[in-house]
Write a protein that holds these residues in place. Sequence first.
Motif, PDB file in Angstrom:
ATOM      1  N   THR A  23       0.440  -1.161   0.054  1.00 36.33           N
ATOM      2  CA  THR A  23      -0.273   0.285   0.662  1.00 36.33           C
ATOM      3  C   THR A  23       0.735   1.505  -0.045  1.00 36.33           C
ATOM      4  O   THR A  23       0.535   2.461   0.103  1.00 36.33           O
ATOM      5  CB  THR A  23      -0.890  -0.058   0.533  1.00 36.33           C
ATOM      6  N   ASP A  24       2.061   0.672  -0.383  1.00 37.81           N
ATOM      7  CA  ASP A  24       3.278   2.265   0.078  1.00 37.81           C
ATOM      8  C   ASP A  24       2.966   3.001  -1.370  1.00 37.81           C
ATOM      9  O   ASP A  24       3.056   2.139  -2.682  1.00 37.81           O
ATOM     10  CB  ASP A  24       4.616   1.834  -0.081  1.00 37.81           C
ATOM     11  N   VAL A  25       3.329   4.649  -1.292  1.00 36.00           N
ATOM     12  CA  VAL A  25       3.359   5.505  -2.464  1.00 36.00           C
ATOM     13  C   VAL A  25       4.767   5.598  -2.533  1.00 36.00           C
ATOM     14  O   VAL A  25       5.178   6.509  -1.101  1.00 36.00           O
ATOM     15  CB  VAL A  25       2.244   6.165  -2.031  1.00 36.00           C
ATOM     16  N   PRO A  26       5.646   5.711  -3.432  1.00 35.69           N
ATOM     17  CA  PRO A  26       7.138   6.023  -3.423  1.00 35.69           C
ATOM     18  C   PRO A  26       7.003   7.320  -3.977  1.00 35.69           C
ATOM     19  O   PRO A  26       6.252   7.752  -3.515  1.00 35.69           O
ATOM     20  CB  PRO A  26       6.958   5.230  -4.933  1.00 35.69           C
ATOM     21  N   ALA A  27       8.498   7.629  -2.910  1.00 40.85           N
ATOM     22  CA  ALA A  27       8.384   9.112  -2.874  1.00 40.85           C
ATOM     23  C   ALA A  27       8.534   9.631  -3.870  1.00 40.85           C
ATOM     24  O   ALA A  27       7.928  11.528  -4.175  1.00 40.85           O
ATOM     25  CB  ALA A  27       9.597   9.405  -1.703  1.00 40.85           C
TER      26      ALA A  27
END
Length: 661
Positions: free
Chosen positions: A453-457
């Motif tokens: 569920t992470d959104v890359p920086a």
Amino acid sequence: MFDSVLVANRGEIAVRVIRTLRDLGIRAVAVYSDADADARHVREAHTAVRIGPAEASRSYLSIPAIVDAAVSSGAQAVHPGYGFLAENAEFARACEAAGLVFIGPPVAAIDAMGDKIRAKATVSKAGVPVVPGASDVDIPDGDFASAASKVGYPLLLKPSAGGGGKGMRLVHAPEELDAAIESARREAKGSFGDDTLLMERFVTTPRHIEIQVMADTHGNVIHLGERECSLQRRHQKIIEEAPSVLLDDVTREKMGSAAVEAARSVGYVGAGTVEFIMSAHDPDEFFFMEMNTRLQVEHPVTELVTGLDLVEWQVRVAAGEHLAIRQEDVVLKGHAVEARVYAEDPARGFIPTGGTVLAVHEPAGDGVRVDSWMAPGAVVGSNYDPMLAKVIAWGPDRAAALHRLDLALADTAVLGIGTNTAFLRGLLADDDVRAGRLDTELVDRRLSTLVSTDVPAEFFVAAAVDRFLELQPSGPVVDPWDVPDGWRMGGSGGVTFRLKSGAARAVVRVQGTPAAATVFVDDAEPVQVSARRDGDVLEIRHAGGFHRYRQACGPDRTVWLARDGLSFPFGEQEFVLASRGEAAGAGPVTSPMPGTVLVVKVAAGDVVKAGTPLLVVEAMKMEHTVTAPIDGVVSELPVRAGQQVALDETLAVVAPQEEQQ
């Protein structure tokens, strides 16, 4: 040959069938529900007929509506595609009664293979090995517990009347049996109108291998090799390939011969698939599971390795032609792999997503094929299956096919809808998948490593830069006062954006110009970037390289960005022009530029958190949300909605709570 054929389906399979009909010079008739009035299959057919409202039961599943459409349009035959009515014997009978040719097997074959219990008995008599099991028909007085002990655990409960994974339950121990039966019956009744169950021994580390067969009306039956369909989620296939790395030539011929005998046992005509299960540890032993009396979703991989158009041969066989090839003429060349692109969220149990398609980019190139129904403006709702497209790649060997498919998925973008594309790329990169060590439980075992569920920086950087570009004034002459650079007496403070993508949030400050910008994401080290727009593509250069993001903006100003199979929406795009110190500290909240207060979201005395929207100011034909700089209390609120405000005019004062005590 027919002059006109009606395609009784929708989505990518309707588009795919229409393509072959056009190649054959046959007039293609599409059908559509109200939800599909402007769908791609409607636009690509020669003509189209409305069959009802969006609900499938009143349109694509309505036998009278489809038969009436075929007759009124002058069609001579009906191609059912897959799903909906494709394996419905009543529909085939209705077509025959109306004088229409059903492009599929005879009614008797559909009846025989549509019931899993009858199908097993029929093919078993023909000498085809079947999975040990029992059914409601065999079990006296519903004594499932006794029958289950004879079959052995673990066992699989399956509805007799349907497929697609619906109603299937894996039972590991006797104490799980009653609850599983109750649940399976309920789902089977709701999905197929029949709660009859079949129980089968569950083959450990199972591999799902299916054989494509083709038969004509003159007694000729051949097989076209196998497809490996072991990569599944919720008993539904997601990646398929041909041929299987598990089979050698001897086993391939044994399974192919068994499939041909299964087809002969019911007088089969047309394209069909005989599905087998086998243990990854014992490929010499295989068992018949079922026969799908229709074209399969994964048929393109067979087409790519055989060079045959299966839809064309469905049509030719239905028109009475002989098969033009013999079994010895079938040669499998190279390797092909297919990935199903769904509107679903793998991180949330593969639940369907949906929405309106804002933009689509589909891959192309040597060895790449896409079967799709996507187009900008298409609405993916809850009435139909969430499959959007199939991306298929061919290569001279398996490694080359997998590599091409991965690159093709990286170049696939459906903006406006969450998809499983990144999950598919992760699955293809799995070491066991690469090595061909497959089984139907692999996805379940690896799921936690395949979803995130992470959104890359870097996406937050791209989203902020994209918004920053939107703020830039246009025209050959630029007034320096129109440049939104957050200039103060001490210099440029830049533009600070507060961005949200799902549950992920970040504060991003962009300083400088698009050609030479410094970007701060939360407290991370700044990144130096150069950005430009090329149509709907955002190009960003930085020390790490050069990236291209597909971009689309929805009517609610949510911006979607996609790259390398990843795509994220960025909503609540708030920004405030301020110096670095002002963005982080307390004190008066001032207007970033001259404008009009559109909305006041708080009242004096309200307790707020940092980032809470306070007001919306319109300036430069854009809405700017002004937010609280710190946790605290709104101690002053000197403006009202509709009021004109000047640059740096105080809009509100937020003081720390301790100052109010």
